[in-house]
Write a protein that holds these residues in place. Structure first.
Motif, mmCIF file in Angstrom:
data_model
loop_
_atom_site.group_PDB
_atom_site.id
_atom_site.type_symbol
_atom_site.label_atom_id
_atom_site.label_comp_id
_atom_site.label_asym_id
_atom_site.label_seq_id
_atom_site.Cartn_x
_atom_site.Cartn_y
_atom_site.Cartn_z
ATOM 1 N N GLY A 400 0.647 -1.373 -0.120
ATOM 2 C CA GLY A 400 -0.095 -0.188 -0.004
ATOM 3 C C GLY A 400 0.992 1.272 -0.067
ATOM 4 O O GLY A 400 0.535 2.156 -0.526
ATOM 5 N N LEU A 401 1.839 1.064 0.658
ATOM 6 C CA LEU A 401 2.997 2.156 0.762
ATOM 7 C C LEU A 401 3.559 2.601 -0.549
ATOM 8 O O LEU A 401 3.392 3.860 -1.104
ATOM 9 C CB LEU A 401 4.069 2.087 1.819
ATOM 10 C CG LEU A 401 4.872 3.140 2.069
ATOM 11 C CD1 LEU A 401 4.318 4.007 2.887
ATOM 12 C CD2 LEU A 401 6.105 2.439 3.045
ATOM 13 N N PHE A 402 3.828 1.563 -1.302
ATOM 14 C CA PHE A 402 4.326 1.772 -2.580
ATOM 15 C C PHE A 402 3.230 2.427 -3.541
ATOM 16 O O PHE A 402 3.727 3.359 -4.343
ATOM 17 C CB PHE A 402 4.885 0.522 -3.220
ATOM 18 C CG PHE A 402 6.267 0.051 -2.417
ATOM 19 C CD1 PHE A 402 7.253 0.922 -2.423
ATOM 20 C CD2 PHE A 402 6.532 -1.281 -2.150
ATOM 21 C CE1 PHE A 402 8.483 0.675 -2.014
ATOM 22 C CE2 PHE A 402 7.725 -1.452 -1.416
ATOM 23 C CZ PHE A 402 8.669 -0.335 -1.465
ATOM 24 N N VAL A 403 2.102 1.825 -3.337
ATOM 25 C CA VAL A 403 0.815 2.326 -4.372
ATOM 26 C C VAL A 403 0.703 3.742 -4.096
ATOM 27 O O VAL A 403 0.430 4.491 -5.078
ATOM 28 C CB VAL A 403 -0.346 1.346 -4.138
ATOM 29 C CG1 VAL A 403 -1.387 2.325 -4.595
ATOM 30 C CG2 VAL A 403 -0.200 -0.039 -4.656
ATOM 31 N N ALA A 404 0.651 4.269 -2.748
ATOM 32 C CA ALA A 404 0.352 5.638 -2.557
ATOM 33 C C ALA A 404 1.630 6.489 -3.136
ATOM 34 O O ALA A 404 1.132 7.423 -3.474
ATOM 35 C CB ALA A 404 0.301 5.655 -0.863
ATOM 36 N N PHE A 405 2.761 5.935 -3.064
ATOM 37 C CA PHE A 405 3.896 6.763 -3.542
ATOM 38 C C PHE A 405 3.680 6.788 -4.989
ATOM 39 O O PHE A 405 4.085 7.787 -5.568
ATOM 40 C CB PHE A 405 5.266 5.959 -2.885
ATOM 41 C CG PHE A 405 6.459 6.900 -3.069
ATOM 42 C CD1 PHE A 405 6.610 7.818 -2.113
ATOM 43 C CD2 PHE A 405 7.190 6.536 -4.301
ATOM 44 C CE1 PHE A 405 7.823 8.804 -2.272
ATOM 45 C CE2 PHE A 405 8.203 7.638 -4.276
ATOM 46 C CZ PHE A 405 8.768 8.475 -3.730
#
Ligand code: PFF
Length: 462
Positions: A400-405
């Protein structure tokens, strides 16, 4: 570049079907099995508050980000990320985030299928009338007997995987869409029926008090991480399930509105599951903090005692099985879509390979509860527990962190705004962008650091 792509796997017939399918993915064992016992074990309302904060600040913005990637890329998560990265002229290694999701999906489905199999088993036991006047020893015996039997666990795990294979192999329209159109109305009907019943019981007041009175002393860094992990798990975020469903969403439908519906329905279902389960647990004077055995040990005792218990038992375990199936198929789909794209386009073959591999891993998860129980993958955790802990508390938030980034910082703002069709809602769009860029990643990082104890080290604490 940037012409509208179309999905090679087909599309949902309407936006409503997408909402049903994604809600079907989101609503599952996470809502009916995991959420109630986490609430029971971790401070009741205090846990619920934390969980709601995570859903709103992290879950909803990342859901919108995932659907956006899916619909722009129109492929499996691995290839959608690769195509969008290519559009932006940045490294195609972003597709590794899709691979991380595929690995997380394998891990989750391997233990999910074991528990899905238990739901099938309990559905049959309910039908046979096995819960009638069951004592608490007998109920524990039934569950322990099931878990301790490699044959039974593997049999029901296999059946569960076969059902998923049949649905996913049939394709987006003939398989996934048909299954959710049939099963989701049934799911809501069964759940509402149970809540109405719970409302009529003597334990309803106690259940409300338990769900409304926070015990903040139960909260520590680990519990906060668990609430975050549960937010990702319950919304099916961080591994590409929602992304791949977004790839089949018709262009005319609104991404933020559909996402809002999915998050709303999932949260409502988790709370309703609490309202269905806790009243009957309190009515017969049992404890809510039973852990994973809550629905498999405590509820059968309850069904054996209360009026209409025979019927309610069947209703509950059919509900649990349906919810598990509609979630399980979304765990299978990202890898199946990828393999279909990467090979000669045969979905049946792709589904057989992916389902087969996950079935094998599931055997290890199932055996770790009995024949291999002495073997620990992590300290104090067998294969089953380690798969659950690492996938939901670490891999999903990381995905999720990568997707948001990626969506917040790597895609051009104009092209995201175009995909989200934000003409009349410019302020809301900016709010979402701000949360996706700063708040959601910061929250995930902060919770990670705190739970691993790194924050204390960094600030010079103990
Ligand atoms: N959201 C499902 C549940 O709450 O049971 C589980 C799940 C499905 C997790 C799909 C992740 C996923 F990609």
């Amino acid at each position: 570049m940037n012409e509208k792509r179309s999905s090679v796997h087909g599309e949902w017939s309407s936006g409503l079907i997408f909402i049903l399918a994604a809600t079907g993915s989101a609503v599952g064992l996470g809502n009916l099995w995991r959420f109630p016992y986490l609430v029971g074990e971790n401070g009741g309302a205090a846990f619920i508050i934390l969980y709601l904060v995570c859903i709103l600040l992290v879950g909803l913005p990342i859901m919108i980000a995932e659907v956006t990637i899916g619909r722009k890329g129109r492929r499996s998560p691995i290839n959608s990320l690769r195509l969008l990265a290519r559009d932006e002229g940045i490294t195609e290694r972003w597709s590794l985030v899709g691979w991380l999701g595929v690995v997380a999906g394998f891990m989750i489905l391997s233990f999910y299928s074991v528990v899905g199999g238990w739901s099938f088993f309990y559905g049959f036991e309910a039908l046979k009338g096995s819960f009638t006047d069951i004592t608490s020893d007998q109920a524990s015996g039934l569950f322990e007997g099931l878990v301790a039997s490699p044959g039974l666990v593997l049999l029901w795990h296999t059946l569960f995987m076969i059902v998923l294979f049949i649905i996913v192999a049939a394709g987006v329209k003939k398989g996934l869409q048909r299954a959710v159109t049939l099963l989701m109305p049934l799911l809501f009907l069964l759940l509402v029926g149970l809540v109405v019943y719970g409302f009529t019981t003597a334990g309803f007041g106690d259940a409300m008090a338990f769900m409304l009175q926070p015990d903040f002393s139960a909260i520590d860094g680990g519990v906060v991480l668990m609430a975050l992990g549960q937010a990702f798990f319950t919304l099916s975020l961080g591994m590409g399930a929602i992304m791949v469903y977004g790839a089949y969403l018709p262009q005319s439908e609104s991404v933020p509105v559909s996402s809002g519906w999915i998050v709303g329905m999932d949260t409502l279902t988790a709370l309703l599951a609490g309202l269905a389960i806790f009243p009957i647990v309190f009515t017969v004077g049992l404890e809510p903090g039973e852990g994973p055995g809550l629905v498999f040990v405590t509820l059968p005792i309850v069904f054996g005692e209360i009026p209409l218990g025979y019927l309610l038992g069947i209703v509950f375990f059919v509900l649990l099985s349906v919810a598990a199936v509609t979630s399980g198929m979304s765990l299978l789909e990202p890898a199946v879509a990828y393999l279909t794209e990467a090979s000669d386009g045969s979905r049946v073959k792709a589904a057989a390979i992916v389902a087969g591999l996950i079935w094998l891993l599931g055997i290890a998860a199932g055996l770790s509860l009995n024949a291999w129980s002495g073997f620990h993958l992590l300290p104090d955790m067998g294969i089953f527990d380690a798969l659950e802990y690492v996938s939901s508390n670490i891999m999903l938030p990381l995905g999720g962190l990568f997707v948001a980034f990626f969506v917040g910082w790597k895609l051009r703002t104009v092209s995201v705004a175009k995909e989200l069709d934000t003409h009349n809602h410019h302020r809301l769009f900016l709010l979402w962008l701000y949360v996706t860029r700063f708040v959601a990643p910061a929250a995930v990082l902060f919770i990670f650091l705190q739970a691993t104890g790194l924050l204390g080290l960094l600030s010079g604490g103990e």
